[in-house]
Scaffold this motif. Sequence first.
Motif, mmCIF file in Angstrom:
data_model
loop_
_atom_site.group_PDB
_atom_site.id
_atom_site.type_symbol
_atom_site.label_atom_id
_atom_site.label_comp_id
_atom_site.label_asym_id
_atom_site.label_seq_id
_atom_site.Cartn_x
_atom_site.Cartn_y
_atom_site.Cartn_z
ATOM 1 N N GLY A 187 37.963 9.922 -17.289
ATOM 2 C CA GLY A 187 37.763 10.602 -16.015
ATOM 3 C C GLY A 187 38.862 10.237 -15.047
ATOM 4 N N ARG A 188 38.707 10.682 -13.829
ATOM 5 C CA ARG A 188 39.698 10.391 -12.790
ATOM 6 C C ARG A 188 39.932 8.886 -12.667
ATOM 7 N N TRP A 189 38.867 8.094 -12.766
ATOM 8 C CA TRP A 189 38.965 6.664 -12.490
ATOM 9 C C TRP A 189 38.819 5.787 -13.726
ATOM 10 N N ASN A 190 38.701 6.352 -14.900
ATOM 11 C CA ASN A 190 38.599 5.532 -16.118
ATOM 12 C C ASN A 190 39.301 6.196 -17.287
ATOM 13 N N VAL A 191 39.848 5.368 -18.162
ATOM 14 C CA VAL A 191 40.485 5.885 -19.377
ATOM 15 C C VAL A 191 39.403 6.126 -20.425
ATOM 16 N N ARG A 192 39.687 7.018 -21.361
ATOM 17 C CA ARG A 192 38.787 7.231 -22.487
ATOM 18 C C ARG A 192 38.605 5.894 -23.198
ATOM 19 N N GLY A 193 37.376 5.590 -23.533
ATOM 20 C CA GLY A 193 37.058 4.328 -24.188
ATOM 21 C C GLY A 193 36.467 3.291 -23.239
ATOM 22 N N ARG A 194 36.597 3.512 -21.936
ATOM 23 C CA ARG A 194 36.091 2.583 -20.932
ATOM 24 C C ARG A 194 34.848 3.184 -20.279
ATOM 25 N N PRO A 195 33.667 2.577 -20.493
ATOM 26 C CA PRO A 195 32.466 3.139 -19.867
ATOM 27 C C PRO A 195 32.491 2.945 -18.350
ATOM 28 N N LEU A 196 31.989 3.928 -17.650
ATOM 29 C CA LEU A 196 31.883 3.872 -16.201
ATOM 30 C C LEU A 196 30.793 4.849 -15.787
ATOM 31 N N ILE A 197 29.988 4.461 -14.826
ATOM 32 C CA ILE A 197 28.913 5.323 -14.349
ATOM 33 C C ILE A 197 29.340 5.895 -13.003
ATOM 34 N N TYR A 198 29.474 7.210 -12.947
ATOM 35 C CA TYR A 198 29.871 7.896 -11.727
ATOM 36 C C TYR A 198 28.604 8.257 -10.945
ATOM 37 N N THR A 199 28.495 7.738 -9.734
ATOM 38 C CA THR A 199 27.346 8.020 -8.870
ATOM 39 C C THR A 199 27.862 8.324 -7.457
ATOM 40 N N ALA A 200 26.935 8.630 -6.553
ATOM 41 C CA ALA A 200 27.291 8.873 -5.157
ATOM 42 C C ALA A 200 26.171 8.349 -4.264
ATOM 43 N N GLY A 204 47.793 6.570 -13.545
ATOM 44 C CA GLY A 204 47.599 5.216 -13.057
ATOM 45 C C GLY A 204 46.296 4.958 -12.322
ATOM 46 N N LEU A 205 45.520 6.003 -11.984
ATOM 47 C CA LEU A 205 44.263 5.751 -11.272
ATOM 48 C C LEU A 205 43.280 4.924 -12.095
ATOM 49 N N PRO A 206 43.119 5.202 -13.402
ATOM 50 C CA PRO A 206 42.198 4.362 -14.180
ATOM 51 C C PRO A 206 42.638 2.895 -14.219
ATOM 52 N N GLN A 207 43.920 2.663 -14.327
ATOM 53 C CA GLN A 207 44.418 1.293 -14.360
ATOM 54 C C GLN A 207 44.229 0.615 -12.996
ATOM 55 N N GLN A 260 40.954 -3.157 -9.718
ATOM 56 C CA GLN A 260 40.035 -3.395 -8.600
ATOM 57 C C GLN A 260 38.765 -4.097 -9.069
ATOM 58 N N PHE A 261 38.221 -3.649 -10.205
ATOM 59 C CA PHE A 261 37.021 -4.302 -10.738
ATOM 60 C C PHE A 261 37.314 -5.765 -11.063
ATOM 61 N N ARG A 262 38.468 -6.025 -11.660
ATOM 62 C CA ARG A 262 38.836 -7.418 -11.989
ATOM 63 C C ARG A 262 39.068 -8.246 -10.729
ATOM 64 N N GLN A 263 39.825 -7.691 -9.791
ATOM 65 C CA GLN A 263 40.175 -8.415 -8.572
ATOM 66 C C GLN A 263 38.938 -8.808 -7.769
ATOM 67 N N HIS A 264 38.007 -7.877 -7.632
ATOM 68 C CA HIS A 264 36.821 -8.122 -6.803
ATOM 69 C C HIS A 264 35.651 -8.692 -7.600
ATOM 70 N N GLY A 265 35.724 -8.642 -8.934
ATOM 71 C CA GLY A 265 34.629 -9.147 -9.758
ATOM 72 C C GLY A 265 33.313 -8.486 -9.416
ATOM 73 N N THR A 266 33.356 -7.197 -9.197
ATOM 74 C CA THR A 266 32.222 -6.472 -8.638
ATOM 75 C C THR A 266 31.567 -5.540 -9.648
ATOM 76 N N LEU A 267 30.305 -5.250 -9.402
ATOM 77 C CA LEU A 267 29.558 -4.295 -10.217
ATOM 78 C C LEU A 267 29.945 -2.865 -9.874
ATOM 79 N N GLY A 268 30.108 -2.583 -8.589
ATOM 80 C CA GLY A 268 30.368 -1.223 -8.152
ATOM 81 C C GLY A 268 31.486 -1.144 -7.130
ATOM 82 N N ILE A 269 32.178 -0.026 -7.138
ATOM 83 C CA ILE A 269 33.214 0.237 -6.139
ATOM 84 C C ILE A 269 32.910 1.574 -5.488
ATOM 85 N N ALA A 270 32.775 1.545 -4.161
ATOM 86 C CA ALA A 270 32.521 2.760 -3.386
ATOM 87 C C ALA A 270 33.850 3.245 -2.815
ATOM 88 N N LEU A 271 34.089 4.555 -2.933
ATOM 89 C CA LEU A 271 35.333 5.123 -2.447
ATOM 90 C C LEU A 271 35.111 6.540 -1.961
#
Length: 164
Positions: A28-41, A99-102, A107-118
């Motif tokens: 998706g826009r924010w993840n590469v194929r192979g990387r699970p991510l849950i898109y919510t709002a 580069g958006l997925p990377q 960001q997930f690594r830097q913040h050690g967070t479960l979720g990122i709001a944007l």
Amino acid sequence: MPATVYRFQTDSHRDTILDGIGAQLRGGRWNVRGRPLIYTATTPELCFLEYIVHLEGTPLSDLPPLILCEIEIPDDAITWLDAADLPSGWNNTQVSPAGLPQFMDAQFRQHGTLGIALPSVVVPLSPSRNVLIDPLHPTSVQCRVLRIEPYPIDPRLPTATLLA
């Protein structure tokens, strides 16, 4: 205090709400194929708009049954980013900038967070936010589906082909 986020998806995949399997399979826009991510709002309205912009010409009336999922996540496990925190071109509507997925993985690594709001590309001036959830984060076990409701499409809405 827990936060509530929303997710639209087809009813046929209700058993994978918290897995991120769709994003893992397709990317998706924010993840590469192979990387699970849950898109919510943060609101059902933004969630719906984010869903319909990806229909690629499918009329709304031709969609399989949709469900709205209300999900509870730990509030202190969300990192909030503003548009100024995002890479240049993050909001390009024609093509997802390279580069958006990377960037998001960093960001997930830097913040050690479960979720990122944007902010949303679809409604950039809205106070509502997209929230990306990492199902591999240790606190993901604290996420829980509070409610699942069938989501009828209002027949007055234009079809996706008219929106394009």
